[in-house]
Design an enzyme around this catalytic site. Sequence first.
Site, PDB file in Angstrom:
ATOM      1  N   SER A  17       0.775  -1.167  -0.235  1.00  9.85           N
ATOM      2  CA  SER A  17      -0.019  -0.069   0.008  1.00  9.85           C
ATOM      3  C   SER A  17       0.915   1.320  -0.215  1.00  9.85           C
ATOM      4  O   SER A  17       0.492   2.359  -0.475  1.00  9.85           O
ATOM      5  CB  SER A  17      -1.059   0.027   1.179  1.00  9.85           C
ATOM      6  N   MET A  94      10.477  -7.385   4.212  1.00 12.50           N
ATOM      7  CA  MET A  94      10.493  -7.815   5.369  1.00 12.50           C
ATOM      8  C   MET A  94      11.673  -8.946   5.634  1.00 12.50           C
ATOM      9  O   MET A  94      11.755  -9.841   6.520  1.00 12.50           O
ATOM     10  CB  MET A  94       9.389  -8.721   5.763  1.00 12.50           C
ATOM     11  N   ARG A  95      12.777  -8.664   4.647  1.00  9.78           N
ATOM     12  CA  ARG A  95      14.031  -9.268   4.787  1.00  9.78           C
ATOM     13  C   ARG A  95      15.012  -8.361   5.416  1.00  9.78           C
ATOM     14  O   ARG A  95      15.150  -7.210   4.780  1.00  9.78           O
ATOM     15  CB  ARG A  95      14.441  -9.773   3.374  1.00  9.78           C
ATOM     16  N   LEU A  97      18.711  -6.741   5.180  1.00 11.73           N
ATOM     17  CA  LEU A  97      19.707  -6.646   4.316  1.00 11.73           C
ATOM     18  C   LEU A  97      20.965  -6.719   4.771  1.00 11.73           C
ATOM     19  O   LEU A  97      21.239  -6.033   5.853  1.00 11.73           O
ATOM     20  CB  LEU A  97      19.441  -5.324   3.240  1.00 11.73           C
ATOM     21  N   HIS A 113       9.222   2.272   9.010  1.00  7.52           N
ATOM     22  CA  HIS A 113       8.986   1.419  10.267  1.00  7.52           C
ATOM     23  C   HIS A 113       7.869   1.635  11.016  1.00  7.52           C
ATOM     24  O   HIS A 113       7.678   3.088  11.462  1.00  7.52           O
ATOM     25  CB  HIS A 113      10.360   1.379  11.036  1.00  7.52           C
ATOM     26  N   ASP A 149      16.769  -1.497  12.045  1.00 14.97           N
ATOM     27  CA  ASP A 149      15.910  -0.278  12.335  1.00 14.97           C
ATOM     28  C   ASP A 149      16.649   0.775  12.982  1.00 14.97           C
ATOM     29  O   ASP A 149      16.232   1.310  14.028  1.00 14.97           O
ATOM     30  CB  ASP A 149      14.713  -0.533  13.153  1.00 14.97           C
TER      31      ASP A 149
HETATM   32  C1  GRF Z   1       4.104  -0.919   6.959  1.00 15.02           C
HETATM   33  O1  GRF Z   1       3.145  -0.801   8.160  1.00 15.02           O
HETATM   34  C2  GRF Z   1       5.464  -0.532   7.228  1.00 15.02           C
HETATM   35  O2  GRF Z   1       5.449   0.081   8.452  1.00 15.02           O
HETATM   36  C3  GRF Z   1       6.123  -1.967   7.524  1.00 15.02           C
HETATM   37  O3  GRF Z   1       5.254  -3.018   6.905  1.00 15.02           O
HETATM   38  C4  GRF Z   1       3.900  -2.353   6.402  1.00 15.02           C
HETATM   39  C5  GRF Z   1       4.234  -2.392   4.885  1.00 15.02           C
HETATM   40  O4  GRF Z   1       2.681  -2.182   4.402  1.00 15.02           O
HETATM   41  N1  GRF Z   1       7.237  -1.674   7.378  1.00 15.02           N
HETATM   42  P1  GRF Z   1       2.324  -2.255   2.876  1.00 15.02           P
HETATM   43  O5  GRF Z   1       2.885  -3.511   2.258  1.00 15.02           O
HETATM   44  O6  GRF Z   1       3.176  -0.839   2.158  1.00 15.02           O
HETATM   45  O7  GRF Z   1       0.890  -2.235   2.670  1.00 15.02           O
END
Ligand code: GRF
Length: 221
Positions: A17, A94-95, A97, A113, A149
């Site tokens: 999104s 979600m990986r 790096l 984040h 992070d």
């Molecule tokens: C978001 O909440 C962002 O903060 C986190 O993962 C989510 C990603 O959402 N890192 P989307 O895939 O952009 O909808």
Amino acid sequence: MSQDKLRVAVLISGTGSNLKALIDGMLSGALKLDIVTVVSNRKDAAGLKHAKKASIPVNVVSHTEFPDREAHDAAITGILQTADAELVVLAGYMRILGKDFAKQYNGRIINLHPSLLPLYKGLDTYNRVLKAGDSETGASIHFVTAGLDSGAVISQVRMPVLDDDDANSLSNRLGPLEHKLVVATVDLFCQRQVQYQHDKVYYQGRPIQQPLQLQADDTFF
Ligand code: GRF
């Protein structure tokens, strides 16, 4: 850097999104950027459809097909170099790096984040906010460094935690704010207003002492 449109690569793993918010900004002309490639580590990432619809080149680099993190990172680096990306945006990627990757893109890679960093690095941020009884939460965009992070925070958006909130409601309310934050922050890069030097964020040529805070009118203070 030239004053042409900023060449941006977006890395995703899921819904996308935030990628969609950036694509909308590009298509409307609000953001002076070209999204030159979208990379996903998952071939089933729903967000890929947004890129395809906008005819943005898509690359799936599944981590399961590489022997180790370095090999996976190298494949992504190759794609980013071929695409000549100036800025890399991790939007729900979600990986983790590796540190060589972070070094190579030092000052040119940012991550979104869902917490007010330095609070709640890592996963499950909403439940941790609730458990701590915090009265506010939010999202942050930071430069990516070798630590999870941990890089300097560029910008944040805040919202209150309500008495009846659960993780779902927090996520639902934060989502639209994250979209605004990612668009407004990437816009700063498009306008060449943000740099990273010696672990510090420079905004309009000066080091910032606190992350820029997104206001209701979508500007920063
Ligand atoms: C978001 O909440 C962002 O903060 C986190 O993962 C989510 C990603 O959402 N890192 P989307 O895939 O952009 O909808």
